[in-house]
Enzyme design. Structure first.
Site, PDB file in Angstrom:
ATOM      1  N   HIS A   5       0.800  -1.225   0.000  1.00  0.00           N
ATOM      2  CA  HIS A   5       0.000   0.000   0.000  1.00  0.00           C
ATOM      3  C   HIS A   5       0.830   1.271   0.000  1.00  0.00           C
ATOM      4  CE1 HIS A   5       0.892  -0.247   4.259  1.00  0.00           C
ATOM      5  NE2 HIS A   5       0.555   1.019   4.363  1.00  0.00           N
TER       6      HIS A   5
HETATM    7  C1  UD1 Z   1      -2.118   5.020   6.587  1.00  0.00           C
HETATM    8  C2  UD1 Z   1      -0.784   5.355   7.246  1.00  0.00           C
HETATM    9  C3  UD1 Z   1       0.198   4.214   7.027  1.00  0.00           C
HETATM   10  C4  UD1 Z   1      -0.375   2.886   7.439  1.00  0.00           C
HETATM   11  C5  UD1 Z   1      -1.692   2.683   6.706  1.00  0.00           C
HETATM   12  C6  UD1 Z   1      -2.320   1.364   7.091  1.00  0.00           C
HETATM   13  C7  UD1 Z   1      -0.197   7.740   7.253  1.00  0.00           C
HETATM   14  C8  UD1 Z   1       0.691   8.745   6.650  1.00  0.00           C
HETATM   15  N1  UD1 Z   1      -0.201   6.548   6.656  1.00  0.00           N
HETATM   16  O1  UD1 Z   1      -1.872   4.985   5.199  1.00  0.00           O
HETATM   17  O2  UD1 Z   1       1.362   4.463   7.803  1.00  0.00           O
HETATM   18  O3  UD1 Z   1       0.526   1.859   7.146  1.00  0.00           O
HETATM   19  O4  UD1 Z   1      -2.554   3.763   7.052  1.00  0.00           O
HETATM   20  O5  UD1 Z   1      -3.462   1.129   6.386  1.00  0.00           O
HETATM   21  O6  UD1 Z   1      -0.842   8.013   8.237  1.00  0.00           O
HETATM   22  N2  UD1 Z   1      -9.464   4.872   2.621  1.00  0.00           N
HETATM   23  C9  UD1 Z   1     -10.673   4.239   2.602  1.00  0.00           C
HETATM   24  N3  UD1 Z   1     -11.214   3.833   3.790  1.00  0.00           N
HETATM   25  C10 UD1 Z   1     -10.602   4.055   4.974  1.00  0.00           C
HETATM   26  C11 UD1 Z   1      -9.369   4.724   4.974  1.00  0.00           C
HETATM   27  C12 UD1 Z   1      -8.797   5.107   3.807  1.00  0.00           C
HETATM   28  O7  UD1 Z   1     -11.252   4.014   1.560  1.00  0.00           O
HETATM   29  O8  UD1 Z   1     -11.151   3.666   6.029  1.00  0.00           O
HETATM   30  C13 UD1 Z   1      -8.837   5.270   1.342  1.00  0.00           C
HETATM   31  C14 UD1 Z   1      -9.053   6.687   0.995  1.00  0.00           C
HETATM   32  O9  UD1 Z   1      -9.238   6.778  -0.367  1.00  0.00           O
HETATM   33  C15 UD1 Z   1      -7.737   7.343   1.374  1.00  0.00           C
HETATM   34  C16 UD1 Z   1      -6.738   6.226   1.107  1.00  0.00           C
HETATM   35  O10 UD1 Z   1      -7.431   5.040   1.435  1.00  0.00           O
HETATM   36  O11 UD1 Z   1      -7.489   8.499   0.650  1.00  0.00           O
HETATM   37  C17 UD1 Z   1      -5.485   6.317   1.923  1.00  0.00           C
HETATM   38  O12 UD1 Z   1      -5.802   6.434   3.318  1.00  0.00           O
HETATM   39  P1  UD1 Z   1      -4.839   7.277   4.303  1.00  0.00           P
HETATM   40  O13 UD1 Z   1      -5.330   7.198   5.693  1.00  0.00           O
HETATM   41  O14 UD1 Z   1      -4.612   8.636   3.732  1.00  0.00           O
HETATM   42  O15 UD1 Z   1      -3.443   6.571   4.201  1.00  0.00           O
HETATM   43  P2  UD1 Z   1      -3.072   5.037   4.154  1.00  0.00           P
HETATM   44  O16 UD1 Z   1      -2.481   4.786   2.822  1.00  0.00           O
HETATM   45  O17 UD1 Z   1      -4.204   4.176   4.623  1.00  0.00           O
END
Ligand code: UD1
Length: 364
Positions: A210
């Site tokens: 990811h």
């Molecule tokens: C975050 C953490 C990362 C961790 C990961 C685990 C930061 C910088 N990164 O990254 O260290 O390893 O979580 O999963 O804090 N989304 C959904 N549903 C959700 C959450 C996210 O659909 O419940 C999608 C959204 O489109 C979002 C994308 O996933 O924009 C990324 O989510 P985000 O929390 O920004 O970062 P992660 O890549 O999940």
């Protein structure tokens, strides 16, 4: 009575807070003065990224949800800070306890510190040295303003000491993520698709990817998956895809034929998959620790790690992303030539208690 804010926002936070909350609840029953409120920032909000973990790990419902949702790095960080500050204006706390390295960790630490609240950081002092990762920035900033450092390794202690932190503020307590793993390992359960796709113990790989560097550019991501598919030979590759990864996958027509794409898995199912896998292939950090304790070979598709003990002591190896390296690493797994590994010091299931012992001493 001292009030501790326990902050959780994203998936890897939930297994880290569960043992601390359990230890606090146990102490409260025997008259401890420590109070806490659980603050969920809402960084992760889907049932599969958040709710399932609360349910399976018996984490109480959050006292407050800041409901920030997704956004760019800055949007998300800013929203958490604004909403957490509002909460602190309503009722101030005595300690802000943050875990790990996600945006919620850094955002709440900054907000608390500016409101003159002490900050405790669980999993402090670890460094990848790779400033292109948002998590590394989060670690550096959080540790720069942390009062009490709870660490998972002696390497982290040394890094903090070399950075000028006094030893009285560093507490080498072990690994709360491993508390959760050891407590739940008898409850691991096969996912619903186990039989449908014909998985057999030690005959498949688990893949998680990811990191933006691996999944955001479709050509690179496609080439990486092709190398993994080929290197895995005729073995299945189970791929629970994070929402970010799933989004990038929209650009692909075809995955390698031995890939099985599935939803993000709940905790008990995911670790069942890991425990029974031939090997794990990942760009996560936390999974390298779990694989080490479960004794499962782990191939990390990165060039650096903030958890070097998983390589020097455990079952993890840094493979990078070149097809040649991947192929030779997978060949070694398939030939049964992977190292065995040992379990790092104090990764023993008792870390939550050690943290609460220190908090009692420091706050009461
Ligand atoms: C975050 C953490 C990362 C961790 C990961 C685990 C930061 C910088 N990164 O990254 O260290 O390893 O979580 O999963 O804090 N989304 C959904 N549903 C959700 C959450 C996210 O659909 O419940 C999608 C959204 O489109 C979002 C994308 O996933 O924009 C990324 O989510 P985000 O929390 O920004 O970062 P992660 O890549 O999940």
């Amino acid at each position: 009575m001292p009030l501790i804010d326990i902050i959780a926002g994203a998936r890897p936070n939930f297994m880290k807070i569960a043992p601390i909350i359990r230890a606090l609840q146990t102490r409260q029953k025997s008259g401890s003065q420590l109070l806490f409120r659980l603050v969920h920032t809402g960084q992760h909000y889907d049932q599969k990224m958040s709710g399932d973990f609360f349910d399976q790990l018996d984490i109480p419902a959050p006292d407050i949800n800041l409901n920030v949702g997704s956004g760019t790095q800055s949007e998300q960080t800013a929203a958490i800070m604004i909403n957490y500050e509002k909460l602190l204006f309503k009722r101030i706390s005595d300690l802000c306890l943050v875990v790990g390295d996600v945006n919620s960790t850094m955002a709440c630490a900054i907000t608390a510190k500016k409101m003159k609240i002490r900050v405790a950081h669980v999993e402090a002092g670890i460094r990848s040295g790779d400033w292109s990762m948002p998590e590394e920035i989060n670690r550096l900033v959080t540790d720069a303003i942390t009062d009490w450092f709870f660490t998972t390794s002696e390497i982290a202690n040394t890094k903090l000491r070399n950075g000028g932190v006094e030893k009285e503020r560093i507490f080498f307590v072990g690994n709360t993520m491993i508390d959760t793993l050891l407590r739940n390992q008898n409850r691991f359960q096969p996912p619903k698709f186990w039989e449908d796709i014909g998985l057999k113990s030690k005959e498949y790989f688990v893949l998680t990817l990811h990191r933006p560097a691996n999944v955001d550019q479709s050509d690179f991501f496609a080439a990486l998956m092709k190398s993994i598919g080929e290197g895995a030979d005729n073995h299945l590759v189970v791929f629970p895809a994070h929402p970010r990864t799933r989004n990038s996958l929209k650009d692909f027509c075809l995955l390698p034929s031995n890939f099985r794409l599935v939803d993000p898995q709940p905790y008990l199912e995911f670790n069942y998959l890991v425990k029974n896998a031939k090997a794990v292939i990942t760009d996560s950090g936390g999974i390298t620790e779990e694989a080490t304790v479960l004794g499962v070979p782990c191939l990390t598709l990165r060039d650096s790690t903030e958890r070097p003990e998983t390589v020097s002591i455990g079952t993890n190896e840094l493979i990078g992303t070149s097809p040649a390296n991947l192929k030779s690493a997978l060949d070694r797994v398939l030939a049964g030539q992977w190292k065995k590994g040992k379990i790092p010091k104090k990764w023993d299931g008792l870390t939550g208690n050690r943290i609460v012992d220190e908090l009692e001493r420091l706050l009461v």
